[in-house]
Design a protein around this motif. Structure first.
Motif, mmCIF file in Angstrom:
data_model
loop_
_atom_site.group_PDB
_atom_site.id
_atom_site.type_symbol
_atom_site.label_atom_id
_atom_site.label_comp_id
_atom_site.label_asym_id
_atom_site.label_seq_id
_atom_site.Cartn_x
_atom_site.Cartn_y
_atom_site.Cartn_z
ATOM 1 N N LEU A 201 0.943 -1.315 -0.004
ATOM 2 C CA LEU A 201 0.074 -0.053 0.105
ATOM 3 C C LEU A 201 0.719 1.410 0.013
ATOM 4 C CD1 LEU A 201 -2.896 -1.050 2.620
ATOM 5 C CD2 LEU A 201 -3.024 -0.834 0.257
ATOM 6 N N ILE A 202 1.840 1.121 0.779
ATOM 7 C CA ILE A 202 2.903 2.592 0.974
ATOM 8 C C ILE A 202 3.502 2.769 -0.559
ATOM 9 C CG2 ILE A 202 4.891 3.264 1.804
ATOM 10 C CD1 ILE A 202 4.272 1.856 4.335
ATOM 11 N N ASP A 203 4.115 1.333 -1.040
ATOM 12 C CA ASP A 203 4.577 1.543 -2.373
ATOM 13 C C ASP A 203 3.550 2.157 -3.497
ATOM 14 O OD1 ASP A 203 5.605 0.513 -5.283
ATOM 15 O OD2 ASP A 203 7.253 0.104 -3.754
ATOM 16 N N ASN A 204 2.560 1.528 -3.455
ATOM 17 C CA ASN A 204 1.451 2.060 -4.448
ATOM 18 C C ASN A 204 0.994 3.644 -4.394
ATOM 19 O OD1 ASN A 204 1.614 -0.228 -5.473
ATOM 20 N ND2 ASN A 204 -0.559 -1.073 -4.471
ATOM 21 N N PHE A 205 1.003 3.995 -3.074
ATOM 22 C CA PHE A 205 0.926 5.376 -2.663
ATOM 23 C C PHE A 205 1.815 6.149 -3.461
ATOM 24 C CE2 PHE A 205 1.206 9.311 -0.533
ATOM 25 C CZ PHE A 205 0.115 9.801 -0.288
ATOM 26 N N LEU A 206 3.221 5.857 -3.005
ATOM 27 C CA LEU A 206 4.288 6.681 -3.651
ATOM 28 C C LEU A 206 4.204 6.622 -4.985
ATOM 29 C CD1 LEU A 206 7.149 5.623 -1.165
ATOM 30 C CD2 LEU A 206 5.691 7.733 -1.195
ATOM 31 N N TYR A 207 3.885 5.599 -5.412
ATOM 32 C CA TYR A 207 3.943 5.419 -7.137
ATOM 33 C C TYR A 207 2.881 6.488 -7.505
ATOM 34 C CZ TYR A 207 3.437 3.468 -11.963
ATOM 35 O OH TYR A 207 3.311 3.174 -13.226
ATOM 36 N N MET A 208 1.722 6.107 -7.193
ATOM 37 C CA MET A 208 0.477 6.978 -7.787
ATOM 38 C C MET A 208 0.760 8.411 -7.563
ATOM 39 S SD MET A 208 -1.232 4.639 -9.286
ATOM 40 C CE MET A 208 -2.683 5.593 -9.724
ATOM 41 N N MET A 209 1.547 8.973 -6.418
ATOM 42 C CA MET A 209 1.630 10.333 -6.421
ATOM 43 C C MET A 209 3.253 10.911 -7.281
ATOM 44 S SD MET A 209 -0.439 11.630 -4.129
ATOM 45 C CE MET A 209 -1.565 10.756 -5.171
ATOM 46 N N GLU A 210 3.529 9.825 -7.950
ATOM 47 C CA GLU A 210 4.686 10.073 -8.678
ATOM 48 C C GLU A 210 5.997 10.663 -7.925
ATOM 49 O OE1 GLU A 210 3.326 12.881 -11.852
ATOM 50 O OE2 GLU A 210 1.965 11.474 -12.601
ATOM 51 N N ILE A 211 6.381 9.876 -6.775
ATOM 52 C CA ILE A 211 7.260 10.077 -5.981
ATOM 53 C C ILE A 211 8.254 9.047 -6.196
ATOM 54 C CG2 ILE A 211 8.233 10.285 -3.863
ATOM 55 C CD1 ILE A 211 5.368 11.484 -2.884
ATOM 56 N N VAL A 275 -1.277 3.374 8.102
ATOM 57 C CA VAL A 275 -1.112 2.681 6.725
ATOM 58 C C VAL A 275 -2.658 2.563 6.030
ATOM 59 C CG1 VAL A 275 -0.611 0.732 5.427
ATOM 60 C CG2 VAL A 275 1.265 1.598 6.945
ATOM 61 N N GLN A 276 -3.509 2.373 7.134
ATOM 62 C CA GLN A 276 -4.849 2.229 6.640
ATOM 63 C C GLN A 276 -5.481 3.529 6.073
ATOM 64 O OE1 GLN A 276 -6.407 -0.662 5.874
ATOM 65 N NE2 GLN A 276 -4.566 -1.645 6.532
ATOM 66 N N ASN A 277 -4.898 4.729 6.440
ATOM 67 C CA ASN A 277 -5.314 6.023 6.059
ATOM 68 C C ASN A 277 -4.141 6.712 5.403
ATOM 69 O OD1 ASN A 277 -8.146 6.222 7.433
ATOM 70 N ND2 ASN A 277 -6.851 5.099 9.006
ATOM 71 N N LEU A 278 -3.413 6.242 4.553
ATOM 72 C CA LEU A 278 -2.349 6.869 3.852
ATOM 73 C C LEU A 278 -2.667 8.424 3.468
ATOM 74 C CD1 LEU A 278 -0.377 4.107 2.175
ATOM 75 C CD2 LEU A 278 0.441 5.146 4.322
ATOM 76 N N ASP A 279 -3.749 8.364 2.981
ATOM 77 C CA ASP A 279 -4.283 9.828 2.120
ATOM 78 C C ASP A 279 -4.062 10.845 3.235
ATOM 79 O OD1 ASP A 279 -4.118 8.468 -0.188
ATOM 80 O OD2 ASP A 279 -6.358 8.215 -0.267
ATOM 81 N N ASP A 280 -4.499 10.471 4.388
ATOM 82 C CA ASP A 280 -4.433 11.357 5.645
ATOM 83 C C ASP A 280 -3.374 11.741 6.099
ATOM 84 O OD1 ASP A 280 -7.225 11.618 4.938
ATOM 85 O OD2 ASP A 280 -8.039 10.025 6.669
ATOM 86 N N HIS A 281 -2.628 10.797 6.174
ATOM 87 C CA HIS A 281 -1.053 10.792 7.099
ATOM 88 C C HIS A 281 0.067 11.295 6.315
ATOM 89 C CE1 HIS A 281 -3.249 9.517 10.766
ATOM 90 N NE2 HIS A 281 -3.699 8.704 10.368
ATOM 91 N N LEU A 286 5.173 13.776 4.665
ATOM 92 C CA LEU A 286 6.164 14.060 3.539
ATOM 93 C C LEU A 286 6.513 15.619 3.390
ATOM 94 C CD1 LEU A 286 4.768 11.414 0.807
ATOM 95 C CD2 LEU A 286 7.135 11.304 1.897
ATOM 96 N N LEU A 287 5.228 16.366 3.578
ATOM 97 C CA LEU A 287 5.638 17.909 3.347
ATOM 98 C C LEU A 287 6.422 18.491 4.453
ATOM 99 C CD1 LEU A 287 4.396 20.086 1.791
ATOM 100 C CD2 LEU A 287 2.585 20.370 3.463
ATOM 101 N N ASP A 288 6.662 17.625 5.689
ATOM 102 C CA ASP A 288 7.602 18.108 6.602
ATOM 103 C C ASP A 288 8.714 18.074 6.124
ATOM 104 O OD1 ASP A 288 5.573 18.518 8.541
ATOM 105 O OD2 ASP A 288 5.994 16.497 9.493
ATOM 106 N N PHE A 289 9.147 17.367 5.047
ATOM 107 C CA PHE A 289 10.585 17.580 4.453
ATOM 108 C C PHE A 289 10.644 18.039 3.066
ATOM 109 C CE2 PHE A 289 10.305 13.617 7.493
ATOM 110 C CZ PHE A 289 11.299 14.014 8.225
ATOM 111 N N GLY A 290 9.627 18.694 2.758
ATOM 112 C CA GLY A 290 9.508 19.688 1.567
ATOM 113 C C GLY A 290 8.925 18.839 0.532
#
Length: 294
Positions: A201-211, A275-281, A286-290
Motif C-alpha cells: 500500500l505504501i509503495d502504491n501510494f508513492l507510485y501514484m503520487m509520482e514520487i 497505513v490504513q489511512n495513508l491519504d490522511d497521514h 512528507l510535506l515536513d521534508f518538503g
C-alpha cells in the motif's frame, strides 16, 4: 579616500565577485543582511567604511596588494592532500558530475544556490567546504581516505551495475532473520516485490503520487541496515512498524530507530493504523521534508 572593491578588481584584472570571494575567504569582509561588512581583520589592513554616491562602501588602501591572498590560496590548494570531485572521479572512472551525484545520493553533499555544500554527514567523513576564489561557487574537497570508504565503494559498485557484497565483519543490525522470514511476494503497481500488504500500500501510494522511491535501500553507513523505503527527493526514509507484539521484532525496531537517530537521517515512521489511512497521514508527513504530493 581609498579605492572601492570594484576598482580593486579592475586593477587586478578580476571580476568584482572574484575579489569579494577572495576577501571573504581571508576573513577581511563578511556578509550581513545581503550586504558586505568590514571585519576587524580588514580594518587592521587599512580598509575603512566610506560614504559614496550610492551609500556606504568598503574602501581599500590605494596600495592594497590583493595578489598576496590569491597567490597564497593557490599555493594552499596545490599543496594540500584533499581531493575534489574531479580527482575522485578520475580514481573511479567517473566524471566529476557523476561523483557529485553519488555523493548527493549518499547524503554527503547538497546543492546550494550554486555549487555543492557538505552536509553534516559529509563533514563526518572529512569533507571540507571551499569556494572558488575566481567565481565564488562553493565546492567540497575530501581526504584521500574517502577512496577506501566501504560505503562509497559499495555505492559506486551499485552505479556500475555490480552486485553489492556484504562484508561479514560489518555489524548487521538487520540480520535476525526478518528479511529471510518474510518473503517478498506482494507485487506492487510499479513492479516491486515487497514483504507485506502494508508495504504494498505504501509503495502504491508513492507510485501514484509520482514520487521516485527505492525499496529496501541500504543506509549509507558502516552498519548493515536496510530501510523499508527511501525517497531521494528530501533524502527521506520510511519505516513501517508491524508485529508490535513480537519481542524480536521490537528489538529490531529499537535498534533501527537508534541508528536513524545516531546519524540524523530524515525518517517517517508508519504504523498499521496510519497505513490504513495513508491519504490522511503520509502527505502531511512528507510535506515536513518538503515533498509535495498534490
Amino acid at each position: 579616500m581609498g579605492i572601492s572593491t570594484t576598482i580593486l578588481a579592475k586593477n587586478n584584472l578580476l571580476q568584482p565577485k572574484q575579489v569579494f570571494a577572495i576577501l571573504e575567504s581571508q576573513g577581511l569582509i563578511t556578509k550581513e543582511n545581503d550586504s558586505w561588512a568590514l571585519t576587524n581583520k580588514g580594518s587592521e589592513l587599512g580598509a575603512v567604511v566610506s560614504n559614496g554616491r550610492y551609500g556606504q562602501y568598503i574602501a581599500w588602501p590605494d596600495d592594497f596588494d590583493l595578489s598576496q591572498f590569491s597567490n597564497n590560496e593557490s599555493k594552499e590548494s596545490a599543496d594540500d592532500n584533499l581531493l575534489n570531485s574531479t580527482a575522485i572521479g578520475k580514481h573511479f572512472g567517473f566524471s566529476a558530475n557523476k561523483v557529485n551525484s553519488i555523493l548527493s545520493e549518499l547524503g554527503w553533499i547538497k546543492k546550494g544556490v550554486k555549487g555543492w555544500i557538505a552536509t553534516d554527514q559529509g563533514l563526518k567523513h572529512g569533507a571540507v567546504n571551499n569556494k572558488s576564489y575566481q567565481s565564488g561557487v562553493p565546492f567540497t574537497k575530501w581526504p584521500e581516505s574517502i577512496l577506501e570508504s566501504p560505503i562509497l565503494k559499495s555505492t559506486v559498485s551499485s552505479f556500475l551495475g555490480n552486485s553489492e557484497d556484504t562484508n561479514p565483519e560489518e555489524k548487521q543490525v538487520d540480520d535476525i532473520g526478518f528479511r529471510e522470514k518474510f518473503e517478498a511476494k506482494h507485487r506492487t503497481t510499479d513492479g516491486h516485490y515487497v514483504r507485506s500488504k502494508a508495504e504494498m500500500l505504501i509503495d502504491n501510494f508513492l507510485y501514484m503520487m509520482e514520487i521516485p522511491h527505492a525499496y529496501e535501500r541500504r543506509l549509507p553507513i558502516e552498519e548493515e541496515v536496510y530501510s523499508d523505503f527511501y525517497i531521494p527527493t528530501g533524502k527521506v526514509y520510511i519505516e513501517y512498524w508491524g508485529y508490535e507484539n513480537e519481542p524480536r521484532y521490537l528489538a529490531r525496531k529499537k535498534a533501527k530507530q537508534e541508528i536513524y537517530a545516531k546519524y540524523g537521517f530524515n525518517l517517517i515512521e508508519l504504523t498499521e493504523k496510519e497505513v490504513q489511512n495513508l491519504d490522511d497521514h503520509l502527505p502531511r508527513l512528507l510535506l515536513d521534508f518538503g515533498i509535495q504530493t498534490y
